[in-house]
Motif scaffolding. Structure first.
Motif, PDB file in Angstrom:
ATOM      1  N   GLU A 254      -0.592  -1.484  11.268  1.00  0.00           N
ATOM      2  CA  GLU A 254       0.805  -0.886  11.316  1.00  0.00           C
ATOM      3  C   GLU A 254       1.038  -0.599   9.693  1.00  0.00           C
ATOM      4  O   GLU A 254       0.628  -1.299   8.843  1.00  0.00           O
ATOM      5  CB  GLU A 254       1.745  -2.073  11.554  1.00  0.00           C
ATOM      6  CG  GLU A 254       1.586  -2.721  12.897  1.00  0.00           C
ATOM      7  CD  GLU A 254       2.713  -3.882  13.191  1.00  0.00           C
ATOM      8  OE1 GLU A 254       2.625  -4.317  14.221  1.00  0.00           O
ATOM      9  OE2 GLU A 254       3.176  -4.293  12.190  1.00  0.00           O
ATOM     10  N   PHE A 255       1.864   0.414   9.521  1.00  0.00           N
ATOM     11  CA  PHE A 255       2.364   0.742   8.312  1.00  0.00           C
ATOM     12  C   PHE A 255       3.604   0.915   8.200  1.00  0.00           C
ATOM     13  O   PHE A 255       4.215   1.761   9.049  1.00  0.00           O
ATOM     14  CB  PHE A 255       1.745   2.157   7.518  1.00  0.00           C
ATOM     15  CG  PHE A 255       1.989   2.476   6.513  1.00  0.00           C
ATOM     16  CD1 PHE A 255       1.339   1.831   5.418  1.00  0.00           C
ATOM     17  CD2 PHE A 255       2.989   3.216   6.087  1.00  0.00           C
ATOM     18  CE1 PHE A 255       1.943   1.794   3.893  1.00  0.00           C
ATOM     19  CE2 PHE A 255       3.475   3.599   4.664  1.00  0.00           C
ATOM     20  CZ  PHE A 255       2.755   3.005   3.697  1.00  0.00           C
ATOM     21  N   GLU A 256       4.251   0.235   7.542  1.00  0.00           N
ATOM     22  CA  GLU A 256       5.928   0.081   7.446  1.00  0.00           C
ATOM     23  C   GLU A 256       6.167   0.880   6.304  1.00  0.00           C
ATOM     24  O   GLU A 256       5.825   0.586   5.055  1.00  0.00           O
ATOM     25  CB  GLU A 256       6.438  -1.228   7.532  1.00  0.00           C
ATOM     26  CG  GLU A 256       7.890  -1.168   7.606  1.00  0.00           C
ATOM     27  CD  GLU A 256       8.468  -2.303   7.605  1.00  0.00           C
ATOM     28  OE1 GLU A 256       9.730  -2.567   7.252  1.00  0.00           O
ATOM     29  OE2 GLU A 256       7.961  -3.401   8.252  1.00  0.00           O
ATOM     30  N   GLY A 257       7.071   2.237   6.363  1.00  0.00           N
ATOM     31  CA  GLY A 257       7.334   2.822   5.079  1.00  0.00           C
ATOM     32  C   GLY A 257       8.650   3.169   5.149  1.00  0.00           C
ATOM     33  O   GLY A 257       9.541   2.597   5.680  1.00  0.00           O
ATOM     34  N   SER A 258       9.093   4.137   4.206  1.00  0.00           N
ATOM     35  CA  SER A 258      10.521   4.302   3.918  1.00  0.00           C
ATOM     36  C   SER A 258      11.113   5.357   4.937  1.00  0.00           C
ATOM     37  O   SER A 258      12.355   5.420   4.910  1.00  0.00           O
ATOM     38  CB  SER A 258      10.825   4.922   2.365  1.00  0.00           C
ATOM     39  OG  SER A 258       9.856   6.179   2.293  1.00  0.00           O
ATOM     40  N   SER A 259      10.310   5.963   5.840  1.00  0.00           N
ATOM     41  CA  SER A 259      10.842   6.760   6.785  1.00  0.00           C
ATOM     42  C   SER A 259       9.547   6.949   7.828  1.00  0.00           C
ATOM     43  O   SER A 259       8.461   6.492   7.422  1.00  0.00           O
ATOM     44  CB  SER A 259      11.197   8.283   6.317  1.00  0.00           C
ATOM     45  OG  SER A 259      10.025   8.949   5.918  1.00  0.00           O
ATOM     46  N   ILE A 260      10.067   7.516   8.969  1.00  0.00           N
ATOM     47  CA  ILE A 260       9.036   7.492   9.975  1.00  0.00           C
ATOM     48  C   ILE A 260       7.962   8.650   9.567  1.00  0.00           C
ATOM     49  O   ILE A 260       6.856   8.466   9.775  1.00  0.00           O
ATOM     50  CB  ILE A 260       9.435   8.006  11.368  1.00  0.00           C
ATOM     51  CG1 ILE A 260       8.474   7.498  12.575  1.00  0.00           C
ATOM     52  CG2 ILE A 260      10.154   9.329  11.435  1.00  0.00           C
ATOM     53  CD1 ILE A 260       7.973   5.871  12.858  1.00  0.00           C
TER      54      ILE A 260
ATOM     55  N   TYR B 296       0.933  -1.109  -0.054  1.00  0.00           N
ATOM     56  CA  TYR B 296      -0.133   0.011  -0.012  1.00  0.00           C
ATOM     57  C   TYR B 296       0.837   1.135   0.043  1.00  0.00           C
ATOM     58  O   TYR B 296       1.834   1.432   0.749  1.00  0.00           O
ATOM     59  CB  TYR B 296      -0.725   0.027   1.405  1.00  0.00           C
ATOM     60  CG  TYR B 296      -1.775   1.060   1.414  1.00  0.00           C
ATOM     61  CD1 TYR B 296      -2.938   1.157   0.660  1.00  0.00           C
ATOM     62  CD2 TYR B 296      -1.438   2.040   2.340  1.00  0.00           C
ATOM     63  CE1 TYR B 296      -3.718   2.367   0.885  1.00  0.00           C
ATOM     64  CE2 TYR B 296      -2.517   3.142   2.740  1.00  0.00           C
ATOM     65  CZ  TYR B 296      -3.685   3.361   1.687  1.00  0.00           C
ATOM     66  OH  TYR B 296      -4.194   4.317   1.827  1.00  0.00           O
ATOM     67  N   ARG B 297       0.780   2.145  -1.006  1.00  0.00           N
ATOM     68  CA  ARG B 297       1.141   3.405  -0.978  1.00  0.00           C
ATOM     69  C   ARG B 297       2.989   3.515  -0.697  1.00  0.00           C
ATOM     70  O   ARG B 297       3.139   4.024   0.359  1.00  0.00           O
ATOM     71  CB  ARG B 297       0.552   4.396  -0.211  1.00  0.00           C
ATOM     72  CG  ARG B 297      -0.826   4.463  -0.598  1.00  0.00           C
ATOM     73  CD  ARG B 297      -1.836   5.503  -0.105  1.00  0.00           C
ATOM     74  NE  ARG B 297      -1.207   6.670  -0.167  1.00  0.00           N
ATOM     75  CZ  ARG B 297      -1.487   7.666  -0.927  1.00  0.00           C
ATOM     76  NH1 ARG B 297      -2.492   7.524  -2.018  1.00  0.00           N
ATOM     77  NH2 ARG B 297      -1.090   9.144  -1.083  1.00  0.00           N
ATOM     78  N   ASN B 298       3.454   2.531  -1.239  1.00  0.00           N
ATOM     79  CA  ASN B 298       4.933   2.677  -1.167  1.00  0.00           C
ATOM     80  C   ASN B 298       5.398   2.145   0.159  1.00  0.00           C
ATOM     81  O   ASN B 298       6.736   2.543   0.537  1.00  0.00           O
ATOM     82  CB  ASN B 298       5.450   3.804  -1.512  1.00  0.00           C
ATOM     83  CG  ASN B 298       5.517   4.370  -3.104  1.00  0.00           C
ATOM     84  OD1 ASN B 298       5.765   3.586  -3.861  1.00  0.00           O
ATOM     85  ND2 ASN B 298       4.900   5.565  -3.446  1.00  0.00           N
ATOM     86  N   GLY B 299       4.484   1.232   0.600  1.00  0.00           N
ATOM     87  CA  GLY B 299       4.944   0.811   2.005  1.00  0.00           C
ATOM     88  C   GLY B 299       4.198  -0.716   1.990  1.00  0.00           C
ATOM     89  O   GLY B 299       3.700  -1.136   1.295  1.00  0.00           O
ATOM     90  N   THR B 300       4.083  -1.060   3.351  1.00  0.00           N
ATOM     91  CA  THR B 300       3.408  -2.439   3.684  1.00  0.00           C
ATOM     92  C   THR B 300       2.433  -2.000   4.848  1.00  0.00           C
ATOM     93  O   THR B 300       2.818  -1.565   5.940  1.00  0.00           O
ATOM     94  CB  THR B 300       4.533  -3.465   4.036  1.00  0.00           C
ATOM     95  OG1 THR B 300       5.327  -3.599   3.367  1.00  0.00           O
ATOM     96  CG2 THR B 300       3.696  -4.917   4.501  1.00  0.00           C
ATOM     97  N   LEU B 301       1.205  -2.528   4.699  1.00  0.00           N
ATOM     98  CA  LEU B 301       0.170  -1.957   5.622  1.00  0.00           C
ATOM     99  C   LEU B 301      -0.167  -3.404   6.248  1.00  0.00           C
ATOM    100  O   LEU B 301      -0.457  -4.451   5.396  1.00  0.00           O
ATOM    101  CB  LEU B 301      -1.204  -1.637   4.979  1.00  0.00           C
ATOM    102  CG  LEU B 301      -2.242  -1.095   5.835  1.00  0.00           C
ATOM    103  CD1 LEU B 301      -2.028  -0.014   6.526  1.00  0.00           C
ATOM    104  CD2 LEU B 301      -3.319  -0.893   4.749  1.00  0.00           C
TER     105      LEU B 301
END
Length: 189
Positions: free
Chosen positions: A148-154, A127-132
């Motif tokens: 949880e959403f894991e992205g490229s930065s906080i 989802y949106r350049n990350g993992t939901l």
């Protein structure tokens, strides 16, 4: 890769909110994973802002040391065999990158204690350049729900999580990580 930085934002959910989000993201098959948690009897890892777990997922077993950093978590991973899992349950860390990182925190001869496990039914979505992740967790005769959403930065992770929650009309509720919730619930008086 044995080490990576994790930038994650999370929110607790009610069961109703969790079910609402599951309907927003249909056709995603959940998986079940189990985390086994370890520390010294005097919680030295916890005191140093770290946590040690074995994640059992499908046919894999991964030992992970998570260490708090300024804007995220440094994770050190290593795969485990059944023999190595038994070694860990007997208080010893198997040789590898996690042992090296843990030795730095605990000294040469850490003796670990197994405190229990937490089972999570996880729905994971790109989802949106990350993992939901939509998680339903079961531990110590309780259950909880989180996103949880894991992205490229906080900043990326917090923005995308808050944006999604606003879009579906859910309130963001502060969430401790799973290991903290597990230990908080395990040692309540």
């Amino acid at each position: 890769m044995t080490q990576e930085m994790e930038y994650e934002a999370k929110s607790m959910l009610t069961k109703t909110g969790y079910n609402k989000l599951i309907k927003v993201f249909p056709n995603n098959e959940p998986i079940t994973q189990q985390n086994d948690y370890f520390d010294t009897l005097d919680f030295t890892l916890k005191q140093k802002g770290a946590a040690l777990r074995v994640r059992h997922k499908k046919d894999t077993h991964t030992l992970t040391l998570k260490q708090s950093q300024k804007d995220g978590l440094l994770e050190t991973h290593q795969p485990l065999t059944a023999e190595q899992i038994n070694l860990l349950h007997n208080g010893q860390i198997p040789d590898g990158p996690v042992k090296r990182a843990t030795t730095f925190l605990l000294g040469d001869k850490p003796h670990l204690h197994y405190f229990g496990s937490l089972k999570t039914i996880r729905t994971e979505i790109n989802y949106r350049n990350g993992t939901l992740c939509l998680d339903h967790s079961l531990y110590n005769n309780t259950e909880d729900f989180e996103i949880e959403f894991e992205g490229s930065s906080i900043k990326h992770a917090e923005f995308e999580l808050n944006h999604l929650l606003q879009q579906v009309g859910l309130e963001s509720k502060k969430a401790k990580n799973k290991v903290a919730r597990f230990f908080d619930h395990s040692f309540r008086k």
